[in-house]
Design a protein around this motif. Structure first.
Motif, mmCIF file in Angstrom:
data_model
loop_
_atom_site.group_PDB
_atom_site.id
_atom_site.type_symbol
_atom_site.label_atom_id
_atom_site.label_comp_id
_atom_site.label_asym_id
_atom_site.label_seq_id
_atom_site.Cartn_x
_atom_site.Cartn_y
_atom_site.Cartn_z
ATOM 1 N N LEU A 254 0.728 -1.370 0.004
ATOM 2 C CA LEU A 254 -0.127 0.105 -0.248
ATOM 3 C C LEU A 254 0.911 1.187 -0.027
ATOM 4 O O LEU A 254 0.561 2.210 -0.651
ATOM 5 N N GLY B 78 -1.095 3.855 3.578
ATOM 6 C CA GLY B 78 -2.168 3.059 3.858
ATOM 7 C C GLY B 78 -3.333 3.890 4.302
ATOM 8 O O GLY B 78 -4.592 3.640 3.869
ATOM 9 N N GLU C 248 -7.152 4.502 2.325
ATOM 10 C CA GLU C 248 -8.283 4.200 2.975
ATOM 11 C C GLU C 248 -9.323 5.254 2.830
ATOM 12 O O GLU C 248 -10.640 5.185 2.451
ATOM 13 N N CYS D 259 -7.909 3.043 -5.583
ATOM 14 C CA CYS D 259 -7.614 2.562 -4.111
ATOM 15 C C CYS D 259 -8.617 1.611 -3.495
ATOM 16 O O CYS D 259 -8.450 0.819 -2.834
ATOM 17 N N TRP D 260 -9.723 2.032 -4.047
ATOM 18 C CA TRP D 260 -10.904 1.151 -3.563
ATOM 19 C C TRP D 260 -10.939 -0.205 -3.947
ATOM 20 O O TRP D 260 -10.941 -1.521 -3.042
ATOM 21 N N GLN E 187 -8.056 -2.151 -2.218
ATOM 22 C CA GLN E 187 -8.520 -2.566 -0.669
ATOM 23 C C GLN E 187 -9.410 -4.056 -0.785
ATOM 24 O O GLN E 187 -8.828 -4.660 -0.450
ATOM 25 N N GLU E 188 -10.246 -3.889 -1.900
ATOM 26 C CA GLU E 188 -11.160 -4.802 -2.003
ATOM 27 C C GLU E 188 -10.474 -6.331 -2.255
ATOM 28 O O GLU E 188 -10.465 -7.176 -1.547
ATOM 29 N N PHE F 278 -7.383 -7.236 0.573
ATOM 30 C CA PHE F 278 -8.062 -7.586 1.930
ATOM 31 C C PHE F 278 -8.976 -8.894 1.929
ATOM 32 O O PHE F 278 -8.759 -9.716 2.685
ATOM 33 N N VAL G 145 -1.929 -2.316 9.396
ATOM 34 C CA VAL G 145 -2.916 -2.533 8.447
ATOM 35 C C VAL G 145 -4.408 -2.707 9.112
ATOM 36 O O VAL G 145 -5.586 -2.558 8.489
ATOM 37 N N ASN H 130 -7.338 -0.302 9.533
ATOM 38 C CA ASN H 130 -8.067 0.061 8.446
ATOM 39 C C ASN H 130 -9.840 -0.703 8.700
ATOM 40 O O ASN H 130 -9.877 -1.919 9.059
ATOM 41 N N ARG I 47 -11.976 -1.218 6.724
ATOM 42 C CA ARG I 47 -12.635 -2.119 5.745
ATOM 43 C C ARG I 47 -11.850 -3.623 6.090
ATOM 44 O O ARG I 47 -12.814 -4.651 6.146
#
Ligand code: AMP
Ligand code: MG
Length: 337
Positions: free
Chosen positions: A163, A177, A181, A233-234, A237-238, A241, A266, A269, A271
């Motif tokens: 990240l 990071g 987010e 970015c979204w 993360q999806e 993660f 991390v 976060n 999410r």
């Protein structure tokens, strides 16, 4: 007579931190400072210089914050590894100095195990699968036969490092990071029903292991090809993660355990916390995460593990007190319940 407090010193990477636990092992917030390079990643020698410069100020601060004097300290714990050699040496040197000066025991501890033990203490979970997601480390860990065993881990870089590198490429300084987010949340606000179409990234789960450099290159390519930065970015993360949560879920299934504990920077976060809660709810397990100040690197977790080790009869002689950059999670015997 020596006091009852255990002091913990953390210096594996960018953060230098002193923390404390009392005679019952109850934690107190750390006194910490993190080097934030204006450009590029962490330079180990510059981080080590930062740690040395701040050590006296932070030591005074932790004592003042808790209304203590050096004579209240009865033991000194420090991160013996894993981490960057130059950084680890500063914490070890401080620990040896204070321990020799106060004539109290020295305890070199395993940084990764400290993340687990502070999480267990804070969340009250008993026998969790730890999903340890930090800058340098990404591991799925479970306790079996007196060791914390690594069931799966990254085969290349740590998820936080991925990240941070992605962010840096797009002009965001360390730590990236938290900014990723924020950007992802901005994208969600503008797109309440977002779609991954056109934003797909490679999903690198190899059995119980993970990899993150391919996903980072692909995310960079999406931005070069004109996709909105917030959208990438979204998506990043999806994908990243979900890969971690998938391995953690498989670890629950294989071991029959029923708790997930998140740790490492991390895990700050929201999410990844939410994804873990959803997965656990769906399979009748529970998800736990310590307060954010105990997710990031901190001296308190080192003090907590030092206190546990000391109470189970282990101390470190000066001769054995050298650092170990490559110390593995499963090299440390676990003798406490
Ligand atoms: P640690 O190595 O455990 O000290 O954690 C530092 C790492 O955590 C860095 O890579 C940060 O970018 C990352 N980090 C901290 N806060 C967040 C967040 N809210 N979301 C994602 N990563 C984060
Ligand atoms: Mg860490």
């Amino acid at each position: 007579m020596a006091g009852e407090w255990t002091l913990g010193i953390e210096s594996t990477a960018h953060t230098f931190s002193f923390g404390l636990v009392d005679g019952e092992g109850k934690p107190r917030p750390s006194a910490s400072d993190t080097i934030r390079p204006s450009e590029g990643g962490i330079h180990p020698r510059e981080a080590a210089d930062h740690h040395v410069e701040l050590s006296t100020t932070l030591f005074s601060k932790i004592l003042e914050d808790n209304d203590l004097t050096p004579s209240d300290i009865g033991a000194i714990a420090y991160s013996q590894g894993p981490g960057m050699g130059a950084c680890l040496r500063t914490g070890a040197a401080a620990a040896r100095t204070i321990s020799t000066h106060l004539n109290v025991p020295l305890i070199g501890v395993n940084h990764c195990v400290a993340h687990i033990e502070i999480g267990r203490e804070q969340c009250g979970c008993d026998d969790p699968i730890l999903l340890y997601v930090s800058g340098g480390n990404t591991q799925v860990i479970a306790r079996l036969d007196g060791r914390y065993r690594v069931l799966g881990e990254t085969l290349d870089i740590g998820i936080g490092n991925m990240l941070d590198k992605f962010a840096r490429k797009h002009g965001i300084p360390f730590p990236g990071g938290p900014v990723i987010e924020k950007k992802a949340l901005e994208w969600l606000k503008e797109n309440p029903n977002p779609s991954l179409e056109g934003l797909e990234l490679p999903y690198a789960v190899h059995g119980m292991d993970l990899a993150f450099s391919g996903i980072m290159s692909a995310a960079n390519k999406l931005v070069s090809n004109g996709k909105p930065f917030e959208a990438v970015c979204w998506s990043l993360q999806e994908h990243a993660f979900a890969a971690c949560i998938e391995v953690a879920e498989r670890a629950l299934a294989h071991t029959g355990k029923t708790e997930i504990l998140l740790g490492g920077g991390v895990a700050c976060n929201q999410r990844i916390r939410d994804m873990s809660s959803i997965m656990c709810e769906e399979r009748g397990a529970s998800s736990h995460c310590p307060p954010r100040m105990y997710c990031i690197d901190n001296g308190t977790m080192i003090a907590r593990l030092g206190w546990l080790e000391l109470n189970h009869g282990r101390t470190t002689s000066l001769l054995q007190s050298g650092i170990d950059q490559e110390l593995r999670t499963d090299q440390t015997p676990i003798s406490w319940p």
